[in-house]
Design a protein around this motif. Sequence first.
Motif, mmCIF file in Angstrom:
data_model
loop_
_atom_site.group_PDB
_atom_site.id
_atom_site.type_symbol
_atom_site.label_atom_id
_atom_site.label_comp_id
_atom_site.label_asym_id
_atom_site.label_seq_id
_atom_site.Cartn_x
_atom_site.Cartn_y
_atom_site.Cartn_z
ATOM 1 N N ASP A 148 -11.903 -15.874 6.833
ATOM 2 C CA ASP A 148 -13.303 -15.819 7.230
ATOM 3 C C ASP A 148 -13.467 -16.578 8.544
ATOM 4 O OD1 ASP A 148 -15.981 -15.415 7.278
ATOM 5 O OD2 ASP A 148 -16.463 -17.014 5.844
ATOM 6 N N ALA A 149 -13.233 -15.905 9.649
ATOM 7 C CA ALA A 149 -13.310 -16.542 10.968
ATOM 8 C C ALA A 149 -14.742 -16.532 11.473
ATOM 9 C CB ALA A 149 -12.402 -15.818 11.950
ATOM 10 N N LEU A 150 -15.093 -17.564 12.220
ATOM 11 C CA LEU A 150 -16.393 -17.600 12.887
ATOM 12 C C LEU A 150 -16.325 -16.654 14.081
ATOM 13 C CD1 LEU A 150 -19.182 -18.955 13.018
ATOM 14 C CD2 LEU A 150 -18.150 -20.722 14.465
ATOM 15 N N GLU A 151 -17.325 -15.804 14.207
ATOM 16 C CA GLU A 151 -17.255 -14.730 15.204
ATOM 17 C C GLU A 151 -18.551 -14.665 16.001
ATOM 18 O OE1 GLU A 151 -16.541 -9.842 15.137
ATOM 19 O OE2 GLU A 151 -16.195 -11.071 13.348
ATOM 20 N N TRP A 152 -18.429 -14.434 17.312
ATOM 21 C CA TRP A 152 -19.623 -14.244 18.134
ATOM 22 C C TRP A 152 -19.266 -13.470 19.400
ATOM 23 C CZ3 TRP A 152 -16.983 -18.914 18.106
ATOM 24 C CH2 TRP A 152 -16.579 -19.418 19.349
ATOM 25 N N GLU A 204 -19.645 -9.081 27.831
ATOM 26 C CA GLU A 204 -19.551 -10.046 26.747
ATOM 27 C C GLU A 204 -18.105 -10.180 26.281
ATOM 28 O OE1 GLU A 204 -23.777 -9.787 24.351
ATOM 29 O OE2 GLU A 204 -22.116 -8.502 23.717
ATOM 30 N N ARG A 205 -17.707 -11.410 26.001
ATOM 31 C CA ARG A 205 -16.437 -11.640 25.326
ATOM 32 C C ARG A 205 -16.672 -11.603 23.819
ATOM 33 N NH1 ARG A 205 -15.342 -16.116 29.102
ATOM 34 N NH2 ARG A 205 -13.642 -15.545 30.503
ATOM 35 N N HIS A 206 -15.729 -11.010 23.116
ATOM 36 C CA HIS A 206 -15.759 -11.036 21.658
ATOM 37 C C HIS A 206 -14.837 -12.173 21.230
ATOM 38 C CE1 HIS A 206 -15.768 -8.415 17.744
ATOM 39 N NE2 HIS A 206 -16.237 -9.631 17.558
ATOM 40 N N VAL A 207 -15.353 -13.101 20.453
ATOM 41 C CA VAL A 207 -14.618 -14.328 20.137
ATOM 42 C C VAL A 207 -14.494 -14.489 18.631
ATOM 43 C CG1 VAL A 207 -14.460 -16.803 20.582
ATOM 44 C CG2 VAL A 207 -15.686 -15.344 22.191
ATOM 45 N N TRP A 208 -13.286 -14.876 18.203
ATOM 46 C CA TRP A 208 -13.036 -15.228 16.811
ATOM 47 C C TRP A 208 -12.475 -16.649 16.789
ATOM 48 C CZ3 TRP A 208 -11.593 -10.717 19.132
ATOM 49 C CH2 TRP A 208 -12.125 -9.519 18.629
ATOM 50 N N LEU A 209 -13.015 -17.477 15.916
ATOM 51 C CA LEU A 209 -12.570 -18.869 15.830
ATOM 52 C C LEU A 209 -12.074 -19.147 14.420
ATOM 53 C CD1 LEU A 209 -12.278 -21.725 16.950
ATOM 54 C CD2 LEU A 209 -14.687 -22.122 16.394
ATOM 55 N N GLY A 210 -10.771 -19.417 14.291
ATOM 56 C CA GLY A 210 -10.184 -19.761 13.006
ATOM 57 C C GLY A 210 -9.976 -21.255 12.885
ATOM 58 N N SER A 212 -7.253 -23.032 13.457
ATOM 59 C CA SER A 212 -6.403 -23.669 14.465
ATOM 60 C C SER A 212 -6.273 -22.872 15.755
ATOM 61 C CB SER A 212 -4.998 -23.904 13.891
ATOM 62 O OG SER A 212 -4.400 -22.664 13.543
ATOM 63 N N THR A 213 -6.961 -21.732 15.848
ATOM 64 C CA THR A 213 -6.802 -20.854 17.017
ATOM 65 C C THR A 213 -8.117 -20.206 17.393
ATOM 66 O OG1 THR A 213 -4.563 -20.331 16.244
ATOM 67 C CG2 THR A 213 -5.450 -18.968 18.007
ATOM 68 N N LEU A 214 -8.333 -20.106 18.694
ATOM 69 C CA LEU A 214 -9.455 -19.345 19.239
ATOM 70 C C LEU A 214 -8.889 -18.068 19.854
ATOM 71 C CD1 LEU A 214 -12.563 -19.456 20.070
ATOM 72 C CD2 LEU A 214 -11.737 -20.271 22.280
ATOM 73 N N VAL A 215 -9.425 -16.924 19.447
ATOM 74 C CA VAL A 215 -9.022 -15.637 20.012
ATOM 75 C C VAL A 215 -10.233 -15.052 20.719
ATOM 76 C CG1 VAL A 215 -8.297 -13.274 19.508
ATOM 77 C CG2 VAL A 215 -7.247 -15.185 18.294
ATOM 78 N N TYR A 216 -10.050 -14.619 21.965
ATOM 79 C CA TYR A 216 -11.180 -14.076 22.715
ATOM 80 C C TYR A 216 -10.707 -12.913 23.573
ATOM 81 C CZ TYR A 216 -9.144 -16.876 26.486
ATOM 82 O OH TYR A 216 -8.272 -17.423 27.411
ATOM 83 N N GLY A 217 -11.655 -12.090 23.959
ATOM 84 C CA GLY A 217 -11.331 -10.926 24.786
ATOM 85 C C GLY A 217 -12.090 -9.719 24.300
ATOM 86 N N ASN A 218 -11.375 -8.603 24.145
ATOM 87 C CA ASN A 218 -11.966 -7.378 23.618
ATOM 88 C C ASN A 218 -10.912 -6.699 22.753
ATOM 89 O OD1 ASN A 218 -10.280 -5.605 25.358
ATOM 90 N ND2 ASN A 218 -11.498 -6.467 27.006
ATOM 91 N N PRO A 219 -11.262 -5.624 22.045
ATOM 92 C CA PRO A 219 -10.267 -5.008 21.155
ATOM 93 C C PRO A 219 -8.989 -4.556 21.855
ATOM 94 C CG PRO A 219 -12.465 -4.219 20.623
ATOM 95 C CD PRO A 219 -12.597 -5.021 21.888
ATOM 96 N N GLN A 220 -9.059 -4.296 23.179
ATOM 97 C CA GLN A 220 -7.867 -3.827 23.890
ATOM 98 C C GLN A 220 -7.000 -4.976 24.392
ATOM 99 O OE1 GLN A 220 -11.074 -2.469 24.659
ATOM 100 N NE2 GLN A 220 -10.556 -0.936 23.122
ATOM 101 N N VAL A 221 -7.604 -6.045 24.860
ATOM 102 C CA VAL A 221 -6.856 -7.173 25.434
ATOM 103 C C VAL A 221 -7.422 -8.462 24.853
ATOM 104 C CG1 VAL A 221 -6.146 -8.382 27.530
ATOM 105 C CG2 VAL A 221 -6.487 -5.902 27.578
#
Length: 275
Positions: A148-152, A204-210, A212-221
């Motif tokens: 359940d990652a925090l997403e924005w 807009e960047r799509h961001v997921w925060l778990g 121990s890791t932050l993932v950002y970008g878009n579905p392609q990159v």
Amino acid sequence: MPSTDGDGSTYRVVLSAYLATLASVGVVAALVADGQPARIVYPAVVVTWPAVAGLAGAALAVAGTPRWLRPRPLYASGLSWLPGAVGLGVVVGALALLAVGLDGDLPAGLSGAALVGLFGGMAVVAVGWVVRVMARNAEARARFGDADALEWRARPDPRRRRLYYASAAVAGGGLLAAIVWFREPSLVGTLGGAVALAAQGANERHVWLGESTLVYGNPQVRYLLAGDGVAGVRHEGGSLRVERRGWRPALTFDADDIDDPDEVAAALRRLAGTR
């Protein structure tokens, strides 16, 4: 985000295309260096690329992709830069040959081969970059799995957006001046670079925060930022900044685009404390 560690058919196609591009550059450069005429060189391109791509694709489909070449292991080993680095090496070598040719000390065949290496190496870099992106994307998907990652979603903060827009305006103005000065309408296509620069401020960047890791970008990159790479978090006014260690600039988000920026800032501070 779905969790996947496999090397799917798309990844195998890209690997095959990479090997075919690299082989084609080598074959064509060798023929040009040997002084072969165009009636030999052109068919070599037509035959080499699909032949190598087909053979490599069949081998990967039957035998499977070696473990170290699969997306996640490739990224974890730090070797995902290697495909692009090989192409960059070809480009550097070609530029070195062309520099020697400026003094007139290079045979015509080698000069032609250097040009093949220059442009072919750029193509290898491009396909190698796709391999790198696919490996990183696979790691990004797997970091969360079903967690359940925090997403924005958010644009860069207002100050960063203004910087993008100003840079795009300067670049666009310079290109327009060049088009008028040189009377070269074909340069109009280069204005797309200025438009793309402006789009970086609006997208807009799509961001997921778990945990121990932050993932950002878009579905392609997608890009990853581990907790130990975060130097600090600042939430001031309409700006949310994630300071990164080393030379990389801070990630910025427009706090007005986030439903609960205080919650996000608190979660980012917890990430920064993760070791």
